[in-house]
Design a protein around this motif. Structure first.
Motif, PDB file in Angstrom:
ATOM      1  N   ALA A 196       0.834  19.163  -2.350  1.00 49.72           N
ATOM      2  CA  ALA A 196      -0.302  18.644  -1.578  1.00 49.72           C
ATOM      3  C   ALA A 196      -0.492  17.157  -1.842  1.00 49.72           C
ATOM      4  O   ALA A 196      -0.773  16.368  -0.938  1.00 49.72           O
ATOM      5  CB  ALA A 196      -1.572  19.420  -1.924  1.00 49.72           C
ATOM      6  N   HIS A 197      -0.334  16.776  -3.105  1.00 53.24           N
ATOM      7  CA  HIS A 197      -0.468  15.368  -3.466  1.00 53.24           C
ATOM      8  C   HIS A 197       0.597  14.522  -2.797  1.00 53.24           C
ATOM      9  O   HIS A 197       0.340  13.420  -2.297  1.00 53.24           O
ATOM     10  CB  HIS A 197      -0.382  15.237  -4.997  1.00 53.24           C
ATOM     11  CG  HIS A 197      -0.567  13.833  -5.482  1.00 53.24           C
ATOM     12  ND1 HIS A 197       0.485  12.979  -5.701  1.00 53.24           N
ATOM     13  CD2 HIS A 197      -1.691  13.129  -5.781  1.00 53.24           C
ATOM     14  CE1 HIS A 197       0.035  11.816  -6.113  1.00 53.24           C
ATOM     15  NE2 HIS A 197      -1.294  11.881  -6.191  1.00 53.24           N
ATOM     16  N   ASP A 198       1.819  15.085  -2.773  1.00 51.43           N
ATOM     17  CA  ASP A 198       2.919  14.367  -2.120  1.00 51.43           C
ATOM     18  C   ASP A 198       2.658  14.196  -0.633  1.00 51.43           C
ATOM     19  O   ASP A 198       2.920  13.131  -0.055  1.00 51.43           O
ATOM     20  CB  ASP A 198       4.233  15.118  -2.340  1.00 51.43           C
ATOM     21  CG  ASP A 198       4.706  15.031  -3.796  1.00 51.43           C
ATOM     22  OD1 ASP A 198       4.204  14.141  -4.514  1.00 51.43           O
ATOM     23  OD2 ASP A 198       5.560  15.845  -4.178  1.00 51.43           O
ATOM     24  N   THR A 252       2.276  10.712   1.331  1.00 47.34           N
ATOM     25  CA  THR A 252       3.155  10.407   2.465  1.00 47.34           C
ATOM     26  C   THR A 252       2.341  10.043   3.697  1.00 47.34           C
ATOM     27  O   THR A 252       2.658   9.078   4.412  1.00 47.34           O
ATOM     28  CB  THR A 252       4.045  11.628   2.775  1.00 47.34           C
ATOM     29  OG1 THR A 252       4.847  11.914   1.632  1.00 47.34           O
ATOM     30  CG2 THR A 252       4.949  11.342   3.960  1.00 47.34           C
ATOM     31  N   GLU A 253       1.277  10.801   3.919  1.00 46.69           N
ATOM     32  CA  GLU A 253       0.420  10.505   5.088  1.00 46.69           C
ATOM     33  C   GLU A 253      -0.242   9.150   4.946  1.00 46.69           C
ATOM     34  O   GLU A 253      -0.328   8.377   5.903  1.00 46.69           O
ATOM     35  CB  GLU A 253      -0.632  11.620   5.217  1.00 46.69           C
ATOM     36  CG  GLU A 253      -1.400  11.605   6.548  1.00 46.69           C
ATOM     37  CD  GLU A 253      -2.560  10.617   6.536  1.00 46.69           C
ATOM     38  OE1 GLU A 253      -2.975  10.183   7.628  1.00 46.69           O
ATOM     39  OE2 GLU A 253      -3.056  10.277   5.429  1.00 46.69           O
ATOM     40  N   ARG A 254      -0.704   8.827   3.723  1.00 42.71           N
ATOM     41  CA  ARG A 254      -1.353   7.542   3.493  1.00 42.71           C
ATOM     42  C   ARG A 254      -0.361   6.391   3.647  1.00 42.71           C
ATOM     43  O   ARG A 254      -0.682   5.340   4.216  1.00 42.71           O
ATOM     44  CB  ARG A 254      -1.987   7.522   2.103  1.00 42.71           C
ATOM     45  CG  ARG A 254      -2.802   6.271   1.824  1.00 42.71           C
ATOM     46  CD  ARG A 254      -3.604   6.399   0.563  1.00 42.71           C
ATOM     47  NE  ARG A 254      -2.752   6.679  -0.590  1.00 42.71           N
ATOM     48  CZ  ARG A 254      -3.220   6.885  -1.815  1.00 42.71           C
ATOM     49  NH1 ARG A 254      -4.532   6.880  -2.044  1.00 42.71           N
ATOM     50  NH2 ARG A 254      -2.385   7.119  -2.820  1.00 42.71           N
ATOM     51  N   GLN A 255       0.854   6.595   3.177  1.00 40.82           N
ATOM     52  CA  GLN A 255       1.884   5.565   3.317  1.00 40.82           C
ATOM     53  C   GLN A 255       2.249   5.348   4.793  1.00 40.82           C
ATOM     54  O   GLN A 255       2.448   4.209   5.233  1.00 40.82           O
ATOM     55  CB  GLN A 255       3.126   5.957   2.507  1.00 40.82           C
ATOM     56  CG  GLN A 255       2.926   5.889   1.002  1.00 40.82           C
ATOM     57  CD  GLN A 255       4.069   6.513   0.230  1.00 40.82           C
ATOM     58  OE1 GLN A 255       5.058   6.961   0.829  1.00 40.82           O
ATOM     59  NE2 GLN A 255       3.956   6.568  -1.101  1.00 40.82           N
ATOM     60  N   ASP A 256       2.294   6.433   5.547  1.00 43.44           N
ATOM     61  CA  ASP A 256       2.598   6.315   6.980  1.00 43.44           C
ATOM     62  C   ASP A 256       1.492   5.551   7.699  1.00 43.44           C
ATOM     63  O   ASP A 256       1.756   4.746   8.592  1.00 43.44           O
ATOM     64  CB  ASP A 256       2.766   7.710   7.594  1.00 43.44           C
ATOM     65  CG  ASP A 256       3.183   7.628   9.047  1.00 43.44           C
ATOM     66  OD1 ASP A 256       4.295   7.118   9.319  1.00 43.44           O
ATOM     67  OD2 ASP A 256       2.389   8.043   9.924  1.00 43.44           O
TER      68      ASP A 256
END
Length: 312
Positions: free
Chosen positions: A6-8, A12-16
């Motif tokens: 979930a953290h990953d 990933t969503e935040r980086q996108d």
């Protein structure tokens, strides 16, 4: 393990999101807006598709206020159907800054946009779109620039609104009302001739038009009627030919005043009669002034009634 996944996913969503915002910023700095085609990629990043996803998330109410504000600061248009409208609206604002009105002639252009034709189109029934909420929003945006953006709703034409606006500007700048005669122009429009027409055709104006002009100190033109019978002449001007010439000149001057609403013609003015004949009214009036001491009381009175100052 599940927590790590979930953290990953979150990271990933935040980086996108950050990659999308950075790509949007680069595009905006280069192009000046965020009107990005759907298939556009900013480098390897699919910016057009990403922005489409953000609009869908926003419409679904699933976007945080912080992210929405960040995209709005970049200049995103949430509803792509409004993008073209916003572009034309910007041109309308620029036109209003220059002219003080949105009553643009149909051929008017600014910022390489045919703003006159666009305004003509949006004034037509249904011109703001079929969606009632969107149409109301667009009408409000235009009214925020110029509350008289749609003169037909007031009961007059775009041409009338444009001339009226220019007249108010001339007066606000200190031009005396009496000085606004035929030939006085603004932005290429003959405001003096238009004003004379309004005074002459006062009865054809609606109550609001009359009220607006009246607030500027404008009143209807005095109705001047030609004498039905020749005036009497004295011994100093007894020839039949001379009396007829004076009467012809008087009638030509009357015709001029009824049409122009006031003032006297210049020396070079030629009056055209309905029968096609011409009368050199300007020269005739100058000649009468030169021979004022030879005109009798009735002739001077006739000229004075028409507003000729030197005959009083």
């Amino acid at each position: 393990m599940n927590g790590l996944r979930a953290h990953d996913v979150f990271n990933t969503e935040r980086q996108d999101w950050r990659r999308g915002v950075e790509a949007a910023l680069r595009y905006r700095e280069r192009e000046g807006d965020l009107q990005v085609p759907y298939d556009h990629t900013e480098g390897p990043y699919p910016l057009g598709r990403w922005l489409s996803d953000q609009r869908r998330t926003f419409r679904a109410g699933q976007m945080t206020g912080e992210r929405a504000a960040e995209l709005e600061e970049l200049g995103i248009v949430w509803d792509t159907a409004d993008a073209a409208f916003e572009t034309n609206l910007a041109a309308a604002r620029a036109y209003h800054r220059l002219h003080g009105t949105l009553a643009a002639a149909r051929g008017a252009a600014i910022l390489d946009i045919q703003v006159g034709q666009w305004l003509t189109n949006v004034r037509r029934p249904g011109g703001l779109g079929k969606d009632a909420v969107r149409a109301a929003r667009r009408a409000a945006a235009l009214a925020a620039i110029d509350e008289d953006w749609n003169p037909a709703a007031r009961g007059w034409t775009v041409d009338w609104q444009r001339h009226y606006t220019y007249l108010t500007q001339l007066l606000a700048e200190g031009t005396r009302l009496k000085a606004i005669t035929a030939g006085v122009t603004r932005h290429g429009e003959d405001i003096g001739r238009w004003l004379a027409t309004q005074q002459r055709d006062w009865a054809r104006l609606n109550a609001e038009q009359q009220a607006r002009l009246g607030a500027l100190g404008i009143t209807p033109a005095r109705v001047v009627r030609a004498r039905q019978t020749p005036i009497k002449t004295s011994a100093t001007f007894t020839s039949v030919r001379g009396a007829e010439a004076f009467q012809t000149g008087l009638q030509a001057l009357t015709q001029y005043l009824e049409r122009e609403g006031g003032g006297v013609p210049g020396r070079s003015h030629i009056e055209h009669h309905p029968d096609g004949s011409e009368h050199r009214t300007g020269v005739w009036l100058a000649n009468q002034k030169a021979r004022r001491d030879r005109l009798d009381h009735a002739q001077l009175q006739a000229l004075a009634e028409l507003g000729v100052d030197w005959a009083r």
